[in-house]
Design a protein around this motif. Structure first.
Motif, mmCIF file in Angstrom:
data_model
loop_
_atom_site.group_PDB
_atom_site.id
_atom_site.type_symbol
_atom_site.label_atom_id
_atom_site.label_comp_id
_atom_site.label_asym_id
_atom_site.label_seq_id
_atom_site.Cartn_x
_atom_site.Cartn_y
_atom_site.Cartn_z
ATOM 1 N N PRO A 1 30.993 39.367 32.403
ATOM 2 C CA PRO A 1 29.911 38.705 31.671
ATOM 3 C C PRO A 1 28.650 39.549 31.647
ATOM 4 N N ASP A 2 27.775 39.246 30.703
ATOM 5 C CA ASP A 2 26.479 39.916 30.646
ATOM 6 C C ASP A 2 25.736 39.703 31.961
ATOM 7 N N GLY A 3 25.137 40.759 32.469
ATOM 8 C CA GLY A 3 24.403 40.661 33.719
ATOM 9 C C GLY A 3 25.191 41.046 34.944
ATOM 10 N N ALA A 4 26.515 41.251 34.800
ATOM 11 C CA ALA A 4 27.312 41.672 35.950
ATOM 12 C C ALA A 4 26.885 43.066 36.402
ATOM 13 N N GLY A 5 26.815 43.269 37.712
ATOM 14 C CA GLY A 5 26.392 44.553 38.247
ATOM 15 C C GLY A 5 27.445 45.638 38.074
ATOM 16 N N ARG A 6 27.012 46.880 38.238
ATOM 17 C CA ARG A 6 27.932 48.001 38.042
ATOM 18 C C ARG A 6 29.068 47.974 39.051
ATOM 19 N N LEU A 7 28.780 47.613 40.312
ATOM 20 C CA LEU A 7 29.832 47.568 41.326
ATOM 21 C C LEU A 7 30.856 46.490 40.994
ATOM 22 N N ALA A 8 30.369 45.315 40.600
ATOM 23 C CA ALA A 8 31.283 44.223 40.258
ATOM 24 C C ALA A 8 32.155 44.604 39.069
ATOM 25 N N LYS A 9 31.559 45.252 38.077
ATOM 26 C CA LYS A 9 32.326 45.686 36.910
ATOM 27 C C LYS A 9 33.393 46.703 37.308
ATOM 28 N N SER A 10 33.018 47.647 38.173
ATOM 29 C CA SER A 10 33.959 48.695 38.568
ATOM 30 C C SER A 10 35.129 48.116 39.350
ATOM 31 N N VAL A 11 34.845 47.192 40.287
ATOM 32 C CA VAL A 11 35.917 46.576 41.076
ATOM 33 C C VAL A 11 36.852 45.786 40.172
ATOM 34 N N HIS A 12 36.258 45.032 39.237
ATOM 35 C CA HIS A 12 37.096 44.247 38.322
ATOM 36 C C HIS A 12 37.967 45.165 37.474
ATOM 37 N N TRP A 13 37.373 46.240 36.963
ATOM 38 C CA TRP A 13 38.119 47.138 36.083
ATOM 39 C C TRP A 13 39.231 47.858 36.857
ATOM 40 N N LEU A 14 38.964 48.289 38.087
ATOM 41 C CA LEU A 14 39.951 49.066 38.841
ATOM 42 C C LEU A 14 41.062 48.206 39.429
ATOM 43 N N LEU A 15 40.747 46.975 39.836
ATOM 44 C CA LEU A 15 41.707 46.177 40.601
ATOM 45 C C LEU A 15 42.206 44.935 39.867
ATOM 46 N N ARG A 16 41.367 44.306 39.041
ATOM 47 C CA ARG A 16 41.719 42.990 38.503
ATOM 48 C C ARG A 16 41.891 42.972 36.992
ATOM 49 N N TRP A 17 41.697 44.090 36.331
ATOM 50 C CA TRP A 17 41.763 44.186 34.871
ATOM 51 C C TRP A 17 43.163 43.766 34.410
ATOM 52 N N GLY A 18 43.278 42.627 33.777
ATOM 53 C CA GLY A 18 44.566 42.108 33.335
ATOM 54 C C GLY A 18 45.073 40.943 34.161
ATOM 55 N N ALA A 19 44.510 40.726 35.368
ATOM 56 C CA ALA A 19 45.009 39.664 36.250
ATOM 57 C C ALA A 19 44.738 38.283 35.665
#
Length: 410
Positions: free
Chosen positions: A75-93
């Protein structure tokens, strides 16, 4: 608004906006329309948040298209760390959880985008449920086209998806012959489908007013990224106008400061109007008011692998194209028919082609407009691929995925 899916349906999934908002949105819209025209019932599971299952009645018959958001895009406003963790580990879950929550399983899953994390999640889910997984592959970027370069996570993820995960799918839909050939060599069933859209449903005007052919109106519309050489367009127009030509270039998409940056900080010359971002309906109006759209790209692997949606949108609007031949454009753009072929992507070559366009008569231009529209109806309307898509999906079964046959690209 429907709250549940049908018993026999295809899931088209990925971290894109839908039905509009990105070039990827247009690709999936056309593919979903083609499947619906083949009688399939499609549910597009996009990356958006908070969207319930919604129908697209304009794509109904004999199949249907519905779409829902799985909330994969941070979502808009998500921090860079949160985005990176989501993209690396949870993208598609989240997409997998949405699929698990449905009362019936899809007959097929089509994956568009998401690179390695998405492909890993969807691959495991499809193997567990013995559902054919199809990769819709539209690009093969090099390290210079991806933020972070050759050692960056984006490039490494895209390479892992294209070289490891996609060859283990049950089939591939490829946007170009370059990609189709690669995955056929890996032993997969492949269907080649260029960008498609609802050409029949697009109202087309008679074109620009006739001023005797003394003025040439050209347009660039889109997001250039690191593919389209907008600075070459501007410099070629400026050179022709300095030689007493009368060319007006309208640029849709980039802001004026973006164009100045592409020019190395120099001013935007007279004869060039930068319109910025416009609504899709306005883009069609600008295209139809032009004599030609213009597109030049360097000949590299990533331009061979992709296919310019801008070309399809231009001819669908009845606007011929000035372009050099990259990807499969040579199969659709004939010099003097659907537009004019530029010998390469240089300023010199484009300026020469613009002079050729200035010498065309109004009758020549009208004939090219008609040929461009005819090409779009024949080659880029999604209905033209209903038969091939229907037959392709009928042949796909779990276990079509090939063994790991090492094949390098370019």
């Amino acid at each position: 608004m429907e709250k549940s899916v049908r018993n026999d349906w295809v899931a088209y999934v990925g971290p894109f906006l839908f039905p509009w908002g990105q070039a990827s949105s247009r690709r999936v819209y056309g593919q979903a329309g083609g499947l619906a025209a083949a009688g399939r019932h499609v549910v597009v599971v996009s990356g958006e948040h908070g969207r319930e299952l919604t129908g697209l009645p304009e794509l109904d018959g004999p199949g249907s298209v519905r779409y829902v958001g799985a909330g994969e895009i941070p979502p808009d406003g998500a921090g860079r760390l949160a985005k990176s963790v989501h993209w690396l580990l949870r993208w598609g879950a989240r997409t997998v959880r949405w699929l698990d929550a449905q009362p019936t399983r899809p007959s097929h899953v089509v994956l568009y985008g998401g690179d390695a994390p998405y492909a890993a999640h969807l691959g495991r889910w499809c193997r567990r449920h013995r559902i054919p997984l199809v990769a819709d592959v539209v690009d093969w970027y090099g390290p210079r086209q991806v933020p972070g370069g050759a050692l960056g996570p984006l490039y490494l993820s895209s390479q892992l998806a294209r070289r490891y995960h996609y060859p283990r799918c049950d089939g591939v839909i490829a946007i170009s012959s370059f990609l189709a050939d690669y995955y056929r060599r890996r032993g997969l069933p492949v269907l080649q489908v260029p960008p498609t859209l609802d050409v029949r449903g697009l109202a087309v005007s008679a074109g620009p007013d006739d001023d005797g052919g003394s003025r040439l109106r050209v347009v660039y519309a889109g997001s250039p990224g690191r593919k389209d050489l907008v600075d070459t367009l501007v410099r070629a127009v400026d050179r022709v106008n300095a030689g007493a030509g009368r060319v007006e270039l309208r640029i849709v998409g980039p802001a004026p400061e973006d164009v100045r940056r592409m020019l190395g900080g120099g001013p935007i010359p007279q004869g060039v109007r930068v319109l910025g971002r416009l609504a899709q309906q306005q883009v069609s109006s600008v295209l139809q008011a032009a004599d030609f759209s213009v597109l030049v790209r360097a000949e590299e692997r990533f331009t061979r692998a992709g296919f310019p949606t801008k070309f399809c949108e231009s001819v669908a609007n009845g606007t011929p194209v000035i372009a050099n031949l990259t990807s499969d454009l040579g199969s659709y753009l004939r010099d003097g028919v659907e537009g004019l072929v530029c010998r390469d992507h240089s300023v010199d070559a484009l300026a020469e082609t613009l002079w050729r366009a200035l010498l065309l008569t109004p009758t020549d231009r009208r004939r090219m407009r008609a040929a461009a529209r005819a090409r779009a109806l024949e080659s880029f309307d999604f209905r033209a691929y209903a038969g091939p898509l229907g037959e392709f999906f009928e042949t796909l079964r779990p276990g079509n995925r090939a063994e790991n046959i090492p094949v390098s690209v370019g």
